[in-house]
Motif scaffolding. Structure first.
Motif, short mmCIF file in Angstrom:
data_model
loop_
_atom_site.label_atom_id
_atom_site.label_comp_id
_atom_site.label_asym_id
_atom_site.label_seq_id
_atom_site.Cartn_x
_atom_site.Cartn_y
_atom_site.Cartn_z
N ASN A 70 8.44 3.90 -26.87
CA ASN A 70 8.22 2.60 -27.22
C ASN A 70 9.52 1.69 -27.22
OD1 ASN A 70 5.39 1.71 -27.57
ND2 ASN A 70 5.13 2.96 -28.23
N THR A 71 10.45 3.20 -27.02
CA THR A 71 12.58 2.73 -27.74
C THR A 71 12.59 3.06 -26.81
OG1 THR A 71 12.08 4.51 -29.80
CG2 THR A 71 11.67 2.48 -30.23
N PRO A 72 13.80 2.51 -26.41
CA PRO A 72 14.41 1.64 -26.44
C PRO A 72 13.69 0.22 -25.52
CG PRO A 72 15.70 2.20 -24.61
CD PRO A 72 14.67 3.45 -25.42
N TYR A 73 12.65 0.89 -25.08
CA TYR A 73 11.56 -0.27 -24.27
C TYR A 73 10.22 0.96 -23.73
CZ TYR A 73 13.34 1.56 -19.74
OH TYR A 73 14.20 2.31 -20.08
N PRO A 74 9.33 0.13 -23.34
CA PRO A 74 8.48 1.14 -23.32
C PRO A 74 8.02 1.87 -21.56
CG PRO A 74 7.36 -1.71 -23.86
CD PRO A 74 8.83 -1.26 -23.67
N TYR A 75 7.62 2.76 -21.82
CA TYR A 75 7.85 3.54 -20.29
C TYR A 75 6.94 4.47 -20.72
CZ TYR A 75 11.35 6.91 -22.38
OH TYR A 75 12.44 7.79 -23.66
N LEU A 76 7.08 5.38 -19.76
CA LEU A 76 6.17 6.23 -19.37
C LEU A 76 6.43 7.77 -19.37
CD1 LEU A 76 2.39 5.17 -18.63
CD2 LEU A 76 2.84 5.06 -20.87
N HIS A 77 6.44 8.67 -19.82
CA HIS A 77 6.85 10.11 -19.11
C HIS A 77 4.91 10.47 -18.21
CE1 HIS A 77 10.61 11.87 -20.41
NE2 HIS A 77 10.48 10.90 -21.21
N VAL A 78 5.37 10.64 -17.08
CA VAL A 78 4.32 11.48 -16.13
C VAL A 78 4.58 12.48 -16.01
CG1 VAL A 78 3.16 9.02 -16.32
CG2 VAL A 78 4.52 9.73 -14.49
N THR A 79 3.52 13.17 -15.53
CA THR A 79 3.40 14.80 -14.73
C THR A 79 4.20 14.53 -13.50
OG1 THR A 79 1.47 14.89 -14.06
CG2 THR A 79 1.07 15.66 -16.40
N TYR A 80 5.16 15.34 -12.95
CA TYR A 80 5.07 15.58 -11.86
C TYR A 80 4.05 16.14 -10.68
CZ TYR A 80 9.15 16.59 -8.39
OH TYR A 80 9.91 16.39 -7.36
N PRO A 81 4.18 15.50 -9.13
CA PRO A 81 2.91 15.45 -9.05
C PRO A 81 2.68 16.87 -8.01
CG PRO A 81 4.45 14.09 -7.62
CD PRO A 81 4.49 14.25 -8.94
N VAL A 82 1.56 17.33 -8.12
CA VAL A 82 1.72 18.88 -7.62
C VAL A 82 1.40 18.67 -5.99
CG1 VAL A 82 -0.10 20.85 -7.30
CG2 VAL A 82 0.39 20.40 -9.75
N SER A 83 0.64 17.72 -5.51
CA SER A 83 0.90 17.65 -3.84
C SER A 83 0.65 15.65 -4.16
CB SER A 83 -0.42 17.85 -3.33
OG SER A 83 -1.63 17.56 -4.27
N ILE A 84 1.01 15.81 -2.46
CA ILE A 84 1.02 14.18 -1.55
C ILE A 84 0.09 13.79 -1.24
CG2 ILE A 84 2.24 12.10 -1.64
CD1 ILE A 84 4.67 13.85 -3.75
N GLN A 85 -0.31 13.17 -1.29
CA GLN A 85 -1.35 12.63 -0.08
C GLN A 85 -0.60 11.27 0.58
OE1 GLN A 85 -4.66 11.04 -1.46
NE2 GLN A 85 -6.27 13.24 -1.28
N GLU A 86 -0.33 11.54 2.25
CA GLU A 86 0.43 10.40 2.76
C GLU A 86 -0.46 10.27 4.17
OE1 GLU A 86 4.16 10.07 5.60
OE2 GLU A 86 3.57 12.38 5.34
N MET A 87 -1.00 8.76 4.39
CA MET A 87 -1.19 8.21 5.63
C MET A 87 -0.73 7.45 6.01
SD MET A 87 -5.36 5.96 4.82
CE MET A 87 -4.27 4.82 3.53
N LYS A 88 -0.63 7.04 7.28
CA LYS A 88 -0.25 6.17 8.55
C LYS A 88 -0.86 4.87 7.94
CE LYS A 88 2.35 6.96 11.86
NZ LYS A 88 2.82 7.72 13.51
N ILE A 89 0.03 3.85 7.49
CA ILE A 89 -0.85 2.83 7.56
C ILE A 89 0.16 1.49 8.63
CG2 ILE A 89 -0.71 2.68 5.42
CD1 ILE A 89 1.52 0.84 4.60
N ARG A 90 0.62 2.01 9.49
CA ARG A 90 1.25 1.09 10.52
C ARG A 90 1.90 2.03 11.82
NH1 ARG A 90 3.60 -1.09 6.10
NH2 ARG A 90 2.24 -3.26 6.07
N LYS A 91 1.76 1.45 12.42
CA LYS A 91 1.88 2.63 14.16
C LYS A 91 3.66 1.91 14.21
CE LYS A 91 -1.42 1.87 17.12
NZ LYS A 91 -2.58 2.60 18.39
N ALA A 92 4.14 0.91 13.47
CA ALA A 92 5.19 0.75 13.65
C ALA A 92 5.94 -0.23 12.15
CB ALA A 92 5.62 -0.57 14.83
N VAL A 93 7.33 -0.49 11.90
CA VAL A 93 7.99 -0.92 10.72
C VAL A 93 7.72 -2.16 11.38
CG1 VAL A 93 9.79 -1.06 9.18
CG2 VAL A 93 9.42 1.10 10.81
N ARG A 94 7.38 -4.01 10.13
CA ARG A 94 7.15 -4.63 9.52
C ARG A 94 8.82 -5.45 9.90
NH1 ARG A 94 3.05 -6.22 4.78
NH2 ARG A 94 1.43 -6.34 5.90
#
Length: 112
Positions: free
Chosen positions: A85-109
């Motif tokens: 909570n100091t000096p401002y509210p923030y979180l330490h979260v666990t480092y990810p073991v795995s990441i899922q990746e999904m294609k959401i579009r064929k071309a960049v906007r």
């Protein structure tokens, strides 16, 4: 397709992530900003907020983090290691073991 590592996402400080947390059985989505990370140890993000109020998180709470980049969406499960909570509210979260990746579009906007 090979699963990306968190470091390979090349996220920059202040990058916007979506944090999905549960209130009872209801999932809620909040925006958080990346503060930084220590590879294979933890990720630091701002505490989620809604209407200017900090959303309370507790140690051990599971969070699904999402990141959108160009043509792909990435998601990983993490849990809260420490609420600070100091000096401002923030979180330490666990480092990810795995990441899922999904294609959401064929071309960049592109802006028009």
């Amino acid at each position: 397709m090979m699963m990306p590592s968190f470091a390979s996402l090349n996220l920059q400080v202040d990058e916007l992530l979506q944090a999905q947390m549960w209130e009872g059985k209801t999932p809620k989505k909040y925006s958080v900003r990346l503060i930084g990370y220590c590879e294979k140890r933890s990720i630091l993000v701002t505490a989620p907020e809604f209407n200017g109020r900090v959303i309370l998180a507790h140690e051990g709470q599971n969070i699904v983090m999402r990141y959108f980049s160009g043509k792909n969406a990435y998601a990983f499960t993490t849990s809260v290691l420490r609420v600070c909570n100091t000096p401002y509210p923030y979180l330490h979260v666990t480092y990810p073991v795995s990441i899922q990746e999904m294609k959401i579009r064929k071309a960049v906007r592109v802006k028009t």
